[in-house]
Enzyme design. Structure first.
Site, PDB file in Angstrom:
ATOM      1  N   PRO A   1      -6.868 -26.293   5.136  1.00 42.31           N
ATOM      2  CA  PRO A   1      -6.068 -26.552   4.174  1.00 42.31           C
ATOM      3  C   PRO A   1      -5.962 -28.101   3.526  1.00 42.31           C
ATOM      4  O   PRO A   1      -5.223 -28.469   3.112  1.00 42.31           O
ATOM      5  CB  PRO A   1      -4.199 -26.227   4.761  1.00 42.31           C
TER       6      PRO A   1
ATOM      7  N   ASP B   1     -19.310 -20.404   1.438  1.00 38.98           N
ATOM      8  CA  ASP B   1     -19.339 -20.051   2.296  1.00 38.98           C
ATOM      9  C   ASP B   1     -20.584 -21.417   2.898  1.00 38.98           C
ATOM     10  O   ASP B   1     -21.151 -21.480   2.148  1.00 38.98           O
ATOM     11  CB  ASP B   1     -20.145 -19.331   2.576  1.00 38.98           C
TER      12      ASP B   1
ATOM     13  N   ASP C   1     -15.244 -28.634  10.694  1.00 35.61           N
ATOM     14  CA  ASP C   1     -14.584 -28.856  11.780  1.00 35.61           C
ATOM     15  C   ASP C   1     -14.582 -26.940  11.418  1.00 35.61           C
ATOM     16  O   ASP C   1     -13.935 -26.658  10.748  1.00 35.61           O
ATOM     17  CB  ASP C   1     -13.121 -29.615  10.733  1.00 35.61           C
TER      18      ASP C   1
ATOM     19  N   CYS D   1     -10.207 -27.292  18.050  1.00 32.24           N
ATOM     20  CA  CYS D   1      -9.474 -27.230  17.952  1.00 32.24           C
ATOM     21  C   CYS D   1      -9.240 -25.944  19.113  1.00 32.24           C
ATOM     22  O   CYS D   1      -8.371 -25.262  19.032  1.00 32.24           O
ATOM     23  CB  CYS D   1      -7.929 -27.105  17.475  1.00 32.24           C
TER      24      CYS D   1
END
Length: 445
Positions: free
Chosen positions: A262, A313, A332, A385
């Protein structure tokens, strides 16, 4: 029908919906709380019950198993029993008679007298029985699975990759509440100024041990503070705040954030840029509605002049941008999110070995697709993450094998950080009490 403002009934309803429909607990909880005018005390109880049951689900089911046996339970009955046992085991300030009375009443209201008698019998039998000693369970993977409510396949994987002692330290940390953390928007306020401002309402707020632009607090609704609305900070985990500094962004750089929504890392990158010098971060995300989140975050923080958000994409970025278009590129990558299980406890149950096995291919494809966009001597950061080698070290090794023009270098940080996997940086939850996170810095020769 139960009173709509009864916190235990609301918790059972939320948990049943999450279990039956695969809903996200945080979204379902927030939507339910918005629909009901609860007191702060009842809001806290609903939140505690929902997250507590999800966090300890396998442990609670282990306690229930001898008394439920193989009886097939409706999702709401299962959730009701779990909430009752959670209160009995983990919430010592709630009297047993209150737990029994409320649970039986809910069973009768939501079901019938027969279900009420069944719930009462299960809880009475559990109360009369000696609670099993979980520390005696064998083998080690099964013991940790039940003690810390982590699926056994994941326990076994972590034991294989980091050893039993480290794995147990990770799971013990995950079993404790996460602190709230924020990143200071240094284009509007200094960390010292924001720290002084927030201490008036959050006296325990402190500077992060990992980054000078991070502040942490034991709890609190940070997004509800005036300073958040004013764009003085954004919500971000401490480990995630290490990503933008790893790029060593300069004011006039062209930066690509290939998987941006986000927008937490996008706006952190933007803090290093100067639009007057031509600095710009191009933020991509596959979904248009998530692109809007990036734009909204940049606007709230006053950074919109240096952020360009696009729906794309990342694997097709080379079709739009010329080779060597960017000084710095961040991937990320989409990942299993296993480093987030303390904040999002349901993640541990949503994943399985098969779903994780598919992710490294996607992660490599994105890295492979953006490699040509990095300028000579430019920097590419790969981050996730998660905590498992398949998505981290193995993906980087495959990329370096396919792209000998890149070299892995030590990850730059603003504060000395003790981590694992050098030259990459792997953080586990027990290292600093943060999310589990992986960062690799790659330089194009």
């Amino acid at each position: 029908m139960a009173k709509p403002t009864d916190p235990r009934t609301l918790a059972v309803t939320i948990l049943a919906k999450v279990a039956a429909q695969g809903s996200y607990a945080n979204l379902t909880l927030d939507a339910t709380l918005r629909q009901h005018d609860l007191s702060p005390r009842d809001t806290a109880l609903v939140t505690n019950l929902v997250y507590g049951v999800i966090q300890h689900a396998l442990t609670l089911d282990y306690y229930l198993k001898p008394f439920v046996k193989d009886r097939k339970l409706d999702p709401w009955v299962h959730a009701l029993l779990q909430t009752a046992v959670y209160q009995m085991v983990y919430l010592d300030k709630i009297p047993l008679h209150a737990i029994f009375y409320e649970s039986t009443a809910i069973a009768k209201r939501m079901g019938n007298v027969g279900i009420g008698k069944f719930v009462t019998a299960v809880l009475r039998n559990l109360q009369r029985s000696q609670r099993p000693d979980l520390t005696k369970l064998q083998p080690a993977a099964y013991r940790m699975s039940i003690m810390y409510s982590i699926p056994e396949w994941l326990v076994a994987k972590m034991i294989e990759q980091v050893g039993a002692t480290k794995a147990e330290a990770i799971f013990a940390t995950v079993d404790r509440p996460a602190a709230a953390s924020l990143r200071v928007n240094t284009t509007k306020i200094t960390p010292d100024q924001l720290l002084a401002e927030l201490k008036q309402t959050l006296p325990d707020v402190a500077v992060s041990a990992l980054t000078p632009v991070g502040l942490v607090a034991p709890g609190g609704h940070l997004a509800g503070l005036l300073a958040f609305a004013a764009g003085e900070f954004t919500i971000q985990d401490e480990s995630s705040m290490l990503v933008a500094p790893s790029l060593e962004v300069q004011p006039g750089d062209q930066v690509l954030d290939a998987c941006a929504a986000p927008g937490g890392k996008t706006t952190h990158i933007a803090q290093y840029l100067d639009a007057a010098e031509g600095g710009q971060v191009t933020a991509l995300d596959l979904h248009p509605h998530k692109v809007q989140l990036i734009t909204a975050n940049a606007k709230r923080l006053g950074l919109a002049d240096r952020v360009t958000a696009m729906a794309m994409d990342a694997r097709e970025a080379a079709d739009t941008f010329a080779p060597g278009s960017f000084d710095k590129v961040l991937v990320d990558a989409p990942c299993s999110g296993l480093g987030l299980i303390r904040r999002k406890p349901e993640i541990r149950y949503d994943k399985d070995p098969e779903s994780i096995a598919k992710l490294p291919e996607i992660q490599f494809e994105i890295l492979d697709a953006v490699a040509s966009l990095v300028k000579p001597n430019g920097r590419l950061t790969y981050s996730t993450c998660t905590m498992v080698e398949e998505e981290n070290q193995a993906v980087v090794a495959r990329f370096l094998s396919a792209h000998p023009e890149f070299s892995a270098v030590a990850v730059p940080t603003l504060t000395p950080v003790k981590a694992h996997g050098a030259p990459a940086l792997q953080l586990f939850p027990d290292d600093y009490g943060t999310d589990g996170f992986f960062i690799a810095s790659l330089v194009r020769n």
